[in-house]
Structure formats: structure tokens, C-alpha cells
Design a protein around this motif. Structure first.
Motif, short mmCIF file in Angstrom:
data_model
loop_
_atom_site.label_atom_id
_atom_site.label_comp_id
_atom_site.label_asym_id
_atom_site.label_seq_id
_atom_site.Cartn_x
_atom_site.Cartn_y
_atom_site.Cartn_z
N GLU A 131 -5.12 -3.59 17.61
CA GLU A 131 -6.17 -4.85 16.97
C GLU A 131 -7.09 -4.31 15.80
OE1 GLU A 131 -7.27 -7.63 17.70
OE2 GLU A 131 -5.27 -8.20 18.89
N ASN A 132 -7.43 -2.50 15.67
CA ASN A 132 -7.89 -2.08 14.91
C ASN A 132 -7.65 -2.04 13.91
OD1 ASN A 132 -10.24 -1.77 17.43
ND2 ASN A 132 -9.36 0.44 17.80
N LEU A 133 -6.28 -1.89 13.64
CA LEU A 133 -5.44 -1.55 12.76
C LEU A 133 -5.55 -3.14 11.99
CD1 LEU A 133 -3.55 -0.07 10.38
CD2 LEU A 133 -1.89 -1.18 11.79
N ILE A 134 -5.60 -3.69 12.73
CA ILE A 134 -5.98 -5.57 11.95
C ILE A 134 -6.90 -5.45 10.83
CG2 ILE A 134 -4.91 -7.78 11.71
CD1 ILE A 134 -2.46 -6.33 11.95
N GLY A 135 -7.47 -5.75 11.66
CA GLY A 135 -9.30 -5.29 11.57
C GLY A 135 -9.25 -4.66 10.30
N LEU A 136 -9.77 -2.93 10.51
CA LEU A 136 -9.61 -2.99 8.91
C LEU A 136 -8.36 -2.64 7.71
CD1 LEU A 136 -9.35 0.56 11.10
CD2 LEU A 136 -11.32 -0.19 9.59
N LEU A 137 -7.29 -3.62 7.58
CA LEU A 137 -6.72 -4.07 6.68
C LEU A 137 -6.89 -5.09 6.17
CD1 LEU A 137 -3.46 -3.48 8.14
CD2 LEU A 137 -4.49 -2.60 6.12
N GLU A 138 -8.03 -6.50 6.96
CA GLU A 138 -8.25 -6.67 6.66
C GLU A 138 -9.89 -7.66 6.22
OE1 GLU A 138 -7.89 -10.60 6.79
OE2 GLU A 138 -5.39 -9.99 7.01
N ARG A 139 -10.66 -6.28 6.65
CA ARG A 139 -12.12 -5.38 5.56
C ARG A 139 -12.03 -5.27 4.13
NH1 ARG A 139 -15.20 -2.08 10.06
NH2 ARG A 139 -16.40 -2.15 8.42
N ARG A 140 -10.12 -4.60 3.58
CA ARG A 140 -10.53 -4.57 2.37
C ARG A 140 -10.56 -5.96 1.64
NH1 ARG A 140 -6.59 -1.13 0.74
NH2 ARG A 140 -5.87 -1.90 -1.14
N LEU A 141 -11.59 -5.27 0.61
CA LEU A 141 -11.96 -6.67 -0.65
C LEU A 141 -11.35 -7.08 -1.30
CD1 LEU A 141 -14.22 -7.63 -1.88
CD2 LEU A 141 -14.54 -5.68 -3.79
N ASP A 142 -10.00 -6.44 -1.54
CA ASP A 142 -9.13 -7.65 -1.93
C ASP A 142 -8.50 -8.35 -1.34
OD1 ASP A 142 -7.24 -5.47 -0.40
OD2 ASP A 142 -6.08 -4.66 -2.17
N ALA A 143 -8.06 -8.06 0.26
CA ALA A 143 -7.18 -9.02 1.30
C ALA A 143 -8.64 -10.07 1.47
CB ALA A 143 -7.50 -7.63 3.02
N LEU A 144 -9.80 -9.92 1.64
CA LEU A 144 -10.62 -10.69 1.82
C LEU A 144 -11.04 -11.86 0.07
CD1 LEU A 144 -13.27 -12.21 3.18
CD2 LEU A 144 -14.62 -10.69 2.03
N LEU A 200 0.92 -0.94 0.06
CA LEU A 200 -0.40 -0.37 0.39
C LEU A 200 1.07 1.15 -0.12
CD1 LEU A 200 -2.66 -1.01 2.10
CD2 LEU A 200 -2.49 -1.20 0.23
N THR A 201 0.26 2.31 -0.45
CA THR A 201 1.03 3.80 0.06
C THR A 201 1.37 4.12 0.43
OG1 THR A 201 -0.93 5.41 -0.73
CG2 THR A 201 0.49 4.20 -2.98
N GLU A 202 2.05 4.73 0.83
CA GLU A 202 2.15 5.24 2.70
C GLU A 202 0.62 5.87 3.12
OE1 GLU A 202 3.26 6.59 6.17
OE2 GLU A 202 4.08 5.06 5.11
N LYS A 203 -0.15 7.07 2.29
CA LYS A 203 -1.31 7.78 2.35
C LYS A 203 -2.24 6.91 2.54
CE LYS A 203 -3.79 11.43 -0.08
NZ LYS A 203 -4.00 12.25 -1.47
N GLN A 204 -1.76 5.77 1.58
CA GLN A 204 -3.29 5.05 1.60
C GLN A 204 -3.20 4.48 3.44
OE1 GLN A 204 -2.37 2.01 -1.53
NE2 GLN A 204 -4.08 2.67 -2.11
N PHE A 205 -1.78 3.80 3.88
CA PHE A 205 -1.58 3.28 5.35
C PHE A 205 -1.63 4.34 6.13
CE2 PHE A 205 1.11 0.73 8.12
CZ PHE A 205 0.08 -0.48 8.22
N ARG A 206 -1.07 5.18 6.08
CA ARG A 206 -1.76 6.40 7.32
C ARG A 206 -3.02 6.65 7.23
NH1 ARG A 206 -1.85 8.46 11.06
NH2 ARG A 206 -0.63 10.45 11.94
N ARG A 207 -3.21 6.99 6.49
CA ARG A 207 -5.16 6.90 7.29
C ARG A 207 -5.80 5.83 7.24
NH1 ARG A 207 -6.69 7.83 1.49
NH2 ARG A 207 -6.97 5.58 1.12
#
Length: 206
Positions: A86-99, A65-72
Motif C-alpha cells: 500500500e505504501n509503495l502504491i501511495g508513493l508512486l501516485e504522489r509523484r508529480l508526473d503521475a498526478l 522508471l529506472t531500477e535505481k529510482q524504483f528501488r529507492r
């Protein structure tokens, strides 16, 4: 296809770890970094270096991910009540591409981004072509009918090196998956150690 996508093996070598657990990772053969200076003796890494490395590894794992995406995403994790890591991991795992990657519809996270981008996926029956789309609990993700026999998809389903985690219910006979719940950090099957606590420390100081 982005330049970041074509450099996925460099990410492994830069980190010195097989961060996706792939059998073909160059780290399995050469543990030193890329480039002409990659074989130099490793120096002791500072606290800042460890924090930066933890951020780069987590950012790289989800498709570089770009720094801008990840920082957001990190900013959102901070604002939500509860543990920021925990919140950070949960948000990353909820991305459609990750799923799509977790459900084993494609072999790599980079392929997942491209697969979604090219319109091969629906969410609750509606085509979604935004890799960063945030999936909600109970959402049903399905590979479109015309895409179910793609070689990429058949290859991914047959992969033995990873399994579908229990927060996703996947039916590979129908190429359909349901996002059951948002996972905690301990639920995510990372092949290598991730350290979201160091990511928090990094952003607290920078």
C-alpha cells in the motif's frame, strides 16, 4: 525525450498486456511479444519470473522508471509504518508526473514526465519541473496559463478511455487539480491487474 519514452509500445508487448488501457496499444492486435522470437509458444513462468514481471509491469506503468529510482521508492515504502505494498502504491501516485497524468492534463504518463520537465506545471503557484517531485495532500497542481491551450492538453481532457480518480479533484475549465488524499492500492484505476505483493517478494529474495 528519453529512449524509454519512445519505446512505450514495446513495454505493452513485452508484458503481453495493455497496461495503460490505450486504444492504440499493439497488444490489442498482437498479443505476442516483440522481436523475431515473439511468437514462440509461451512457457510456464517460474515464481521468480512472475515476481520479476510484476515489478517490471509496475515500474513500466509509471513511465518505465529506472531500477535505481524504483528501488529507492520501494525502500521508502518499507521504512514507513503500515503495509509495504500500500505504501509503495501511495508513493508512486504522489509523484508529480503521475498526478498530472491522473488529472488528465496529458494523454500518457510519458507525456506527463516531459510536460513537467518543460516547466508547464505549477504546484501551489510555484513552477516545478521535477517529475519525481512528491506531492502532498492538499497541494494544488495547475497547468501554466501559456500552456492551457496546447494540443496535447486539449487532447487529454477529451479522452474517454479513462476518468479522474476520486482522490483528485480536477477542474478542467481552469486546468487545476487538488491532491485530496493518498490513495490505497484499491483506489488506483489500473487497467490491468497489478501485484505489489509479488514486488515485495521479489525484493525480499534479491
Amino acid at each position: 525525450m528519453t529512449k524509454r519514452t519512445t519505446a512505450k509500445y514495446k513495454i505493452d508487448r513485452r508484458m503481453g498486456e495493455n497496461i495503460w488501457g490505450r486504444a492504440k496499444s499493439p497488444v490489442n492486435r498482437r498479443e505476442y511479444g516483440p522481436g523475431q522470437h515473439g511468437q514462440r509458444r509461451k512457457q510456464k513462468i517460474s515464481d521468480f519470473g512472475l515476481q520479476l514481471r510484476a515489478k517490471q509491469k509496475l515500474k513500466g506503468y509509471y513511465g518505465d522508471l529506472t531500477e535505481k529510482q524504483f528501488r529507492r521508492i520501494f525502500g521508502e515504502a518499507e521504512r514507513v509504518r503500515g503495509d509495504t505494498g500500500e505504501n509503495l502504491i501511495g508513493l508512486l501516485e504522489r509523484r508529480l508526473d503521475a498526478l498530472v497524468y491522473r488529472a488528465k492534463f496529458v494523454p500518457t504518463i510519458f507525456a506527463a514526465r516531459q510536460f513537467v520537465n518543460h516547466g508547464h506545471v505549477t504546484v501551489n503557484g510555484q513552477k516545478v519541473n521535477i517529475p519525481s517531485y512528491r506531492v502532498k495532500e492538499g497541494d494544488v497542481i495547475e497547468v501554466r496559463e501559456k500552456s492551457k491551450q496546447m494540443g496535447l492538453v486539449l487532447e487529454a481532457v477529451a479522452l474517454a478511455e479513462r476518468e479522474v480518480p476520486d482522490y483528485i479533484e480536477a477542474d478542467h475549465s481552469k486546468m487545476k487539480a487538488t491532491f485530496v488524499r493518498t490513495p490505497g492500492f484499491g483506489d488506483v484505476p489500473y487497467p490491468v491487474q497489478m501485484e505489489p505483493n509479488l514486488v515485495i517478494e521479489y525484493y525480499a529474495q534479491n
